[in-house]
Motif scaffolding. Structure first.
Motif, mmCIF file in Angstrom:
data_model
loop_
_atom_site.group_PDB
_atom_site.id
_atom_site.type_symbol
_atom_site.label_atom_id
_atom_site.label_comp_id
_atom_site.label_asym_id
_atom_site.label_seq_id
_atom_site.Cartn_x
_atom_site.Cartn_y
_atom_site.Cartn_z
ATOM 1 N N TYR A 175 20.424 -5.750 92.519
ATOM 2 C CA TYR A 175 21.053 -6.395 93.670
ATOM 3 C C TYR A 175 22.018 -5.414 94.358
ATOM 4 C CZ TYR A 175 19.459 -11.044 92.096
ATOM 5 O OH TYR A 175 18.713 -12.131 91.738
ATOM 6 N N GLY A 176 22.390 -5.780 95.591
ATOM 7 C CA GLY A 176 23.404 -4.996 96.301
ATOM 8 C C GLY A 176 22.866 -4.085 97.372
ATOM 9 N N THR A 182 23.430 -9.116 99.407
ATOM 10 C CA THR A 182 24.427 -10.150 99.109
ATOM 11 C C THR A 182 23.926 -11.162 98.081
ATOM 12 O OG1 THR A 182 23.666 -11.516 100.969
ATOM 13 C CG2 THR A 182 25.423 -9.924 101.411
ATOM 14 N N ALA A 184 23.265 -13.430 94.958
ATOM 15 C CA ALA A 184 24.167 -13.973 93.935
ATOM 16 C C ALA A 184 23.442 -14.091 92.600
ATOM 17 C CB ALA A 184 24.672 -15.344 94.384
ATOM 18 N N ARG A 186 27.332 -12.227 91.997
ATOM 19 C CA ARG A 186 27.926 -10.890 92.024
ATOM 20 C C ARG A 186 28.624 -10.642 90.695
ATOM 21 N NH1 ARG A 186 25.805 -8.141 96.145
ATOM 22 N NH2 ARG A 186 27.658 -6.817 96.342
ATOM 23 N N SER A 187 28.620 -9.414 90.266
ATOM 24 C CA SER A 187 29.303 -9.068 89.024
ATOM 25 C C SER A 187 29.684 -7.597 89.067
ATOM 26 C CB SER A 187 28.384 -9.354 87.823
ATOM 27 O OG SER A 187 27.644 -8.211 87.441
ATOM 28 N N THR A 190 26.593 -5.439 89.421
ATOM 29 C CA THR A 190 25.672 -5.573 90.553
ATOM 30 C C THR A 190 25.280 -4.189 91.063
ATOM 31 O OG1 THR A 190 26.527 -7.732 91.257
ATOM 32 C CG2 THR A 190 25.431 -6.384 92.930
#
Length: 313
Positions: A175-176, A182, A184, A186-187, A190
């Motif tokens: 992700y990212g 965007t 989900a 988020r961590s 990511t």
């Protein structure tokens, strides 16, 4: 001719083998490892420390592996499994949660262990205690990016093909960026896999598995698969967890596992990863609280592999 009880390899199906729960025996033929069914394509011996101490002679004490028998028995068990199921590749997993000393990686010692055990390669489980990833332009940047690339390069340098080198990717590791910029949840992790999979070093990899579990109630493994597929075109496996997660995500029941895998099998390179053989969830075992003996055949059927009725010891 295919040996009795074996299956011709199809989609990738990788399973981690929890060394700390293996049968205690001095007879290799009695180990669960030697008796595994043939629908697996990769069995991963878990876990080896990046900074292992291994001079040779099958002495496992400083490796991180916790098998309750000597390395000589483990080597024989690997040989028995490969004799019964010649298509299965046996890997050792380097890393995992708690084994963070990547700056002290001893790749030559890893290679000695692989060769001494008669194994086929390495699964790089590059994990760090805090990803600290942050947006940078159109992608993500993580402090560990250079190290993740270097680790794969070091391992491949000492284990050239046909040895197998794969990686285990964080749940939100792709992700990212792009349409998943965007996505989900988020961590701090990511995008932690983006630098490696977008680098020329990715060509040195043979397979990628996604730790698509324990990432919270808003995590969607199918979306994570699409995010990884955007940057990795080779064999790609969605992970299935035996033990219940701690983050509030869904339980991997037999039904949920089949539905999850059904959603990605239109992709011919899609497969599954099981974490882990020998683990047992708390409570009564059954389809809604399955152990490896329920999940492995269910995954086999979802991937349309052969001989799915073969039991897991």
């Amino acid at each position: 001719m295919t040996p009795a009880g074996a299956a011709e390899p199809g989609r990738p199906f990788l399973a981690y083998h929890a060394s700390w729960y293996e049968v205690q025996t001095s007879v290799a033929a009695d180990t669960s490892l030697a008796r595994l069914p043939g629908y697996f394509t990769h069995i991963v011996l878990s876990f080896v420390k990046p900074d292992l101490t291994y001079a040779g002679d099958l002495d496992l004490k400083g490796t991180g592996l916790l098998y309750p028998f000597p390395g000589t028995v483990l080597k024989e068990a690997v040989a028995l499994l490969k004799a019964r199921q010649p298509h299965i590749k046996v890997l050792i997993s380097v890393g995992g949660w708690g084994y963070f000393a990547w700056d002290k990686l001893d790749a030559p010692a890893v290679a000695r262990l692989v060769r001494d055990l008669g194994a086929d390669g390495v699964d790089v489980d590059y994990e760090t205690p805090d990803g600290q990833c942050a947006p940078q332009g159109e992608t993500m940047s993580c402090p560990g990016d250079p190290m993740s690339i270097s680790v794969v390069e070091q391992v491949r340098a000492v284990l050239p093909r046909p040895f197998v080198v794969g990686v285990a990717g964080w749940s939100v590791g792709a992700y990212g960026a792009g349409e998943f910029r965007t996505a989900a949840p988020r961590s701090p992790w990511t995008g932690v896999m983006l630098a490696l999979l977008n680098s020329p070093t990715a060509a040195q990899l043979d397979l990628v598995s996604i730790m698509s579990y324990d990432a919270g109630p808003h995590y969607r493994p199918q979306e994570a698969f699409r995010a990884y597929r955007r940057v990795w075109k080779g064999p790609l496996m969605l992970g299935v967890q035996v033990e219940p997660g701690t983050s509030g995500g869904p339980r991997f029941t037999v039904d949920y596992t089949r539905r999850m895998l059904d959603s990605v099998t239109s992709d011919p390179g899609a497969g599954a990863m099981l974490y882990a053989l020998r683990l047992k969830p708390p409570g009564d075992i059954g389809p809604d609280n399955p152990d490896d003996r329920y999940l492995a055949p269910a995954i086999c059927m979802a991937l349309n592999l052969a001989k799915c009725s073969a039991p897991v010891p």
